[in-house]
Write a protein that holds these residues in place. Structure first.
Motif, PDB file in Angstrom:
ATOM      1  N   LYS A  34       0.834  -1.206   0.000  1.00  0.00           N
ATOM      2  CA  LYS A  34       0.000   0.000   0.000  1.00  0.00           C
ATOM      3  C   LYS A  34       0.871   1.260   0.000  1.00  0.00           C
ATOM      4  O   LYS A  34       0.456   2.306  -0.481  1.00  0.00           O
ATOM      5  CB  LYS A  34      -0.931   0.004   1.209  1.00  0.00           C
ATOM      6  N   LEU A  35       2.053   1.122   0.546  1.00  0.00           N
ATOM      7  CA  LEU A  35       3.016   2.226   0.528  1.00  0.00           C
ATOM      8  C   LEU A  35       3.934   2.132  -0.684  1.00  0.00           C
ATOM      9  O   LEU A  35       4.256   3.136  -1.323  1.00  0.00           O
ATOM     10  CB  LEU A  35       3.854   2.215   1.804  1.00  0.00           C
ATOM     11  N   GLY A  36       4.343   0.908  -1.028  1.00  0.00           N
ATOM     12  CA  GLY A  36       5.326   0.719  -2.084  1.00  0.00           C
ATOM     13  C   GLY A  36       4.838   1.079  -3.472  1.00  0.00           C
ATOM     14  O   GLY A  36       5.553   1.735  -4.240  1.00  0.00           O
ATOM     15  N   ILE A  37       3.606   0.683  -3.824  1.00  0.00           N
ATOM     16  CA  ILE A  37       3.094   0.951  -5.170  1.00  0.00           C
ATOM     17  C   ILE A  37       2.956   2.451  -5.432  1.00  0.00           C
ATOM     18  O   ILE A  37       3.457   2.958  -6.446  1.00  0.00           O
ATOM     19  CB  ILE A  37       1.756   0.221  -5.406  1.00  0.00           C
ATOM     20  N   PRO A  38       2.300   3.218  -4.545  1.00  0.00           N
ATOM     21  CA  PRO A  38       2.238   4.673  -4.777  1.00  0.00           C
ATOM     22  C   PRO A  38       3.611   5.323  -4.800  1.00  0.00           C
ATOM     23  O   PRO A  38       3.864   6.241  -5.586  1.00  0.00           O
ATOM     24  CB  PRO A  38       1.403   5.188  -3.604  1.00  0.00           C
ATOM     25  N   ALA A  39       4.525   4.813  -3.942  1.00  0.00           N
ATOM     26  CA  ALA A  39       5.878   5.379  -3.903  1.00  0.00           C
ATOM     27  C   ALA A  39       6.584   5.166  -5.237  1.00  0.00           C
ATOM     28  O   ALA A  39       7.269   6.056  -5.756  1.00  0.00           O
ATOM     29  CB  ALA A  39       6.683   4.757  -2.771  1.00  0.00           C
ATOM     30  N   GLY A  40       6.412   3.965  -5.829  1.00  0.00           N
ATOM     31  CA  GLY A  40       7.038   3.679  -7.114  1.00  0.00           C
ATOM     32  C   GLY A  40       6.513   4.571  -8.223  1.00  0.00           C
ATOM     33  O   GLY A  40       7.274   5.076  -9.049  1.00  0.00           O
TER      34      GLY A  40
END
Length: 210
Positions: A34-40
């Motif tokens: 949930k944090l990693g995808i938007p961060a990417g």
């Protein structure tokens, strides 16, 4: 935020996205998706934005808009350095590719300077500073910043090492100060020899274009 900082932060966000794909031995992820995808996504967008706001990409966008004027036909051996495009008395766009020929024996750098109605001299360059030379032909991006129909002398010089360095250093100083005052005739280096000159006119209002 500077381009360099944007790129660094962008890669940091992408790293977070990569870490979110790693599972620990317990089965849990190192970082939540949930944090990693938007961060990417944010990281990729930041790098794209930084690339398109950099000087290199701006330069490439300008190069794509360079126009080519009328061109003289050259026949037989070339005995002197001269301009073949644009031609004398031609009307030109705000940014053109000035082209010419030179004898193979010429080892000096070739510079194009324009002299508008303010009677000052402005050396022209692209990212290589000196005109590009190869196999008897040369070219350089040339920019005009005057009014519609303003007359310019387009002057070709052969320059020795000292004169060429002077022109390059002058352009660098102007760019750093973001001020382009032009050179007076008495400021021209002795190692620069005029070899050709034509008159051209701007076919558009070029003020404020650059």
């Amino acid at each position: 935020m500077s381009t360099k900082v944007l790129i660094i932060v962008g890669f940091a966000f992408i790293l977070i996205a990569i870490l979110s794909s790693i599972k620990l031995s317990s089965g849990a992820r190192f970082i939540s998706t949930k944090l990693g995808i938007p961060a990417g996504i944010i990281g990729v967008l930041m790098i794209i934005y930084a690339s398109y706001s950099s000087n290199l990409v701006n330069y490439n966008r300008q190069i794509e808009q360079v126009s080519i004027g009328n061109k003289l036909k050259v026949e037989g051996p070339v005995s002197a350095t001269k301009v073949i495009s644009p031609i004398d008395q031609d009307s030109v766009d705000c940014r053109i590719l000035t082209m010419g020929v030179y004898p193979e024996t010429n080892k000096n750098d070739i510079w194009v300077l324009i002299r508008p109605t303010d009677d000052r001299y402005y050396p022209q360059s692209d990212h290589t500073n000196t005109s590009y030379k190869r196999d008897g032909e040369w070219q350089v991006v040339t920019r005009f910043g005057g009014d519609l129909g303003e007359v310019y002398d387009l002057i070709v010089y052969e320059a020795d090492v000292s004169a060429s360095s002077f022109f390059s250093e002058t352009i660098a100083k102007w760019k750093e100060a973001d001020d382009y005052p032009g050179l007076q005739l008495e400021e021209m280096p002795s190692g620069a020899k005029e070899v050709d000159r034509i008159k051209v006119y701007t076919r558009k209002n070029c003020r404020g274009v650059f």
